[in-house]
Design an enzyme around this catalytic site. Structure first.
Site, mmCIF file in Angstrom:
data_model
loop_
_atom_site.group_PDB
_atom_site.id
_atom_site.type_symbol
_atom_site.label_atom_id
_atom_site.label_comp_id
_atom_site.label_asym_id
_atom_site.label_seq_id
_atom_site.Cartn_x
_atom_site.Cartn_y
_atom_site.Cartn_z
ATOM 1 N N GLY A 88 32.828 55.147 44.228
ATOM 2 C CA GLY A 88 32.845 56.251 43.481
ATOM 3 C C GLY A 88 34.078 57.002 44.170
ATOM 4 O O GLY A 88 35.124 56.342 44.600
ATOM 5 N N CYS A 89 34.527 57.567 42.876
ATOM 6 C CA CYS A 89 35.700 58.181 43.239
ATOM 7 C C CYS A 89 36.144 59.148 44.512
ATOM 8 O O CYS A 89 37.569 58.856 45.327
ATOM 9 C CB CYS A 89 36.156 59.239 41.762
ATOM 10 N N ASN A 90 35.644 59.885 45.175
ATOM 11 C CA ASN A 90 35.879 59.973 45.698
ATOM 12 C C ASN A 90 36.169 59.277 47.134
ATOM 13 O O ASN A 90 36.838 59.495 48.248
ATOM 14 C CB ASN A 90 34.372 61.449 46.574
ATOM 15 N N THR A 136 39.181 57.348 47.430
ATOM 16 C CA THR A 136 40.175 58.527 47.844
ATOM 17 C C THR A 136 40.023 58.300 49.480
ATOM 18 O O THR A 136 41.205 58.131 49.578
ATOM 19 C CB THR A 136 40.137 60.003 46.934
#
Length: 342
Positions: free
Chosen positions: A148-150, A153
Site C-alpha cells: 500500500g502507498c501509505n 511511506t
C-alpha cells in the site's frame, strides 16, 4: 532481449503511471493493455496525455495471449485481482498492485478487506514488494505483492529504526497527509472538487485503515513481538504525494545516523541533513523517497518526516522496480527521472 509486458487495469491511475514509466524503459515493450469497461478504446481516448505513444488498444483480459508475455502488471481492485491472477498461466511472472497478496495470513486479509481470500493456495508464493527490504526474495519470485502507498511511506520511516532498536515500540505515532489519487479513479462524491478543495480531513480514524494490517505484519516480524502504531491519515486537496510525520521516543541524532547507514546504498532513498525536512513537491512524479529527522523540544523524542509520490514510489514505480529485478534487468531502469518541480 526486450521484455514483453502486459498491464491489466490500464485505465486506472496506476495503469497509466505504468505506461508513462515503461514508455522510456530501455528493455521493455508494452504488448497488451486490458481494461474491461474501456475495452475497444485507444489508450489516447482514456488518457490523452499518452497520445504520443504507439500503444496497443485496450482489450478484455480474456483476449490477451499470454504465451508471449514475459511479465504482467495487475493494477486491478482488491478481490478482483486475486480472482484474475488465480486463472493466469502458472509460469507467468506477475506484479500485483492490489492488496490481495500483501497479507500473509488469509484471516488477516479477511479481517481488513471484508472478504475471504479467493486464492489461498497462491498466498504462500507471494513476496512482499517493498523493494529495499525484500530485494533478494523479489529477484527469485514469480508473484510479487506491491505494498500500500501509505504502508510503504510508514515503513520507510520506521523499519530501520525498529530493526536497530533505537526507538521505543509502544508509543509510535504516524500522521499522514495523502493526495487524492490514492483513492483511485472511480467517481466518489467526497472527491468532487467542490467537496475536497480548500480543506482537508482525517479519515479511517481510530485504527480502521486497511494498511494497518501491513504495519502489524511487517513491524511484528522485525521486532519479534507485537507492534501497534497509532496511525491517522488525512486527505489533502493535492493530486499526488504522501507526507508522513512520525513521532517516536529515541535520540534524534542516533535516529538520523541509523537512517543514513540503512539507506546509504539505496538509489531511490535520500536522507536529508539532520534538521532538514522534505516536501511532496520535491519527489513529485519520481521514484524517490526523501527522509528527514529533527529533534523535539521534549528530550528523548524525535520527529521523522518522509515524502514520496503515491503513484510512483508508492505504487507503479515500486512495481517497475520489482519487475526489473524479477526479469534480471538493472533495478533502476526506467526510473531515474528527476522529480517535477514546481
Amino acid at each position: 532481449m526486450t521484455k514483453k509486458i502486459a498491464i491489466l487495469g490500464a485505465s486506472g491511475y496506476t495503469g497509466a503511471e505504468l505506461v508513462r514509466l515503461i514508455a522510456t524503459h530501455p528493455d521493455m515493450e508494452i504488448a497488451a493493455l486490458a481494461a474491461e469497461r474501456k475495452a475497444g478504446l485507444k489508450m489516447a481516448d482514456v488518457f490523452p496525455h499518452l497520445r504520443h505513444l504507439d500503444l496497443p488498444d485496450l482489450v478484455r483480459i480474456d483476449e490477451i495471449d499470454f504465451a508471449g508475455i514475459d511479465l504482467c502488471f495487475c493494477a486491478l481492485p482488491h478481490k478482483t485481482s486475486q480472482e484474475v491472477i488465480r486463472d493466469l498461466p502458472r509460469d507467468l511472472k506477475i506484479v500485483d498492485l492490489s492488496a490481495d497478496f500483501r497479507l500473509r495470513d488469509p484471516a488477516a486479509y479477511e479481517k481488513w478487506y471484508g472478504n475471504a481470500h479467493a486464492a489461498v493456495e497462491m498466498q504462500g508464493e507471494a513476496v512482499y514488494g517493498l523493494t529495499e527490504f525484500y530485494r533478494n526474495d523479489i529477484r527469485a519470485a514469480r508473484l510479487v505483492a506491491g505494498t500500500g502507498c501509505n504502508a510503504a511511506t510508514g515503513q520507510f520511516a520506521l523499519r530501520p529504526l525498529i530493526s536497530a532498536g533505537v526507538i521505543g515500540l509502544d508509543d509510535i505515532i504516524l500522521d499522514m497527509k495523502c493526495a487524492v489519487s490514492g483513492a483511485g479513479r472511480s467517481l466518489k462524491e467526497n472527491l468532487l472538487h467542490a467537496e475536497l478543495s480548500e480543506g482537508y480531513n482525517a479519515y479511517a480514524v481510530g485504527g480502521t485503515h486497511r494498511h494497518l494490517g501491513e504495519f502489524d505484519q511487517e513491524f511484528a516480524a522485525l521486532a519479534g513481538r507485537e507492534v501497534k502504531v497509532q496511525f491517522t491519515p488525512h486527505l489533502i486537496p493535492a493530486n499526488r504525494g504522501i507526507l508522513a510525520t512520525g513521532y517516536v521516543s529515541g535520540d534524534a541524532a542516533q535516529v538520523h545516523e541509523t537512517f543514513a547507514k540503512a539507506y546509504a546504498d539505496e538509489p531511490f532513498v535520500e536522507v536529508l541533513p539532520f534538521g532538514q525536512t522534505p516536501s511532496t513537491h520535491h519527489v513529485r512524479g519520481s521514484n524517490f523517497v526523501h527522509v528527514g529527522v529533527t529533534g523535539d523540544r521534549i528530550a528523548g523524542r524525535a520527529i521523522l518526516i518522509v515524502a514520496l509520490d503515491n503513484l510512483t514510489k508508492g505504487s507503479s514505480g515500486q512495481a517497475l522496480q520489482n519487475a526489473n529485478l524479477m526479469l534480471g534487468l538493472e533495478e533502476t531502469a526506467g526510473l531515474m527521472m528527476a522529480p517535477l518541480f514546481p
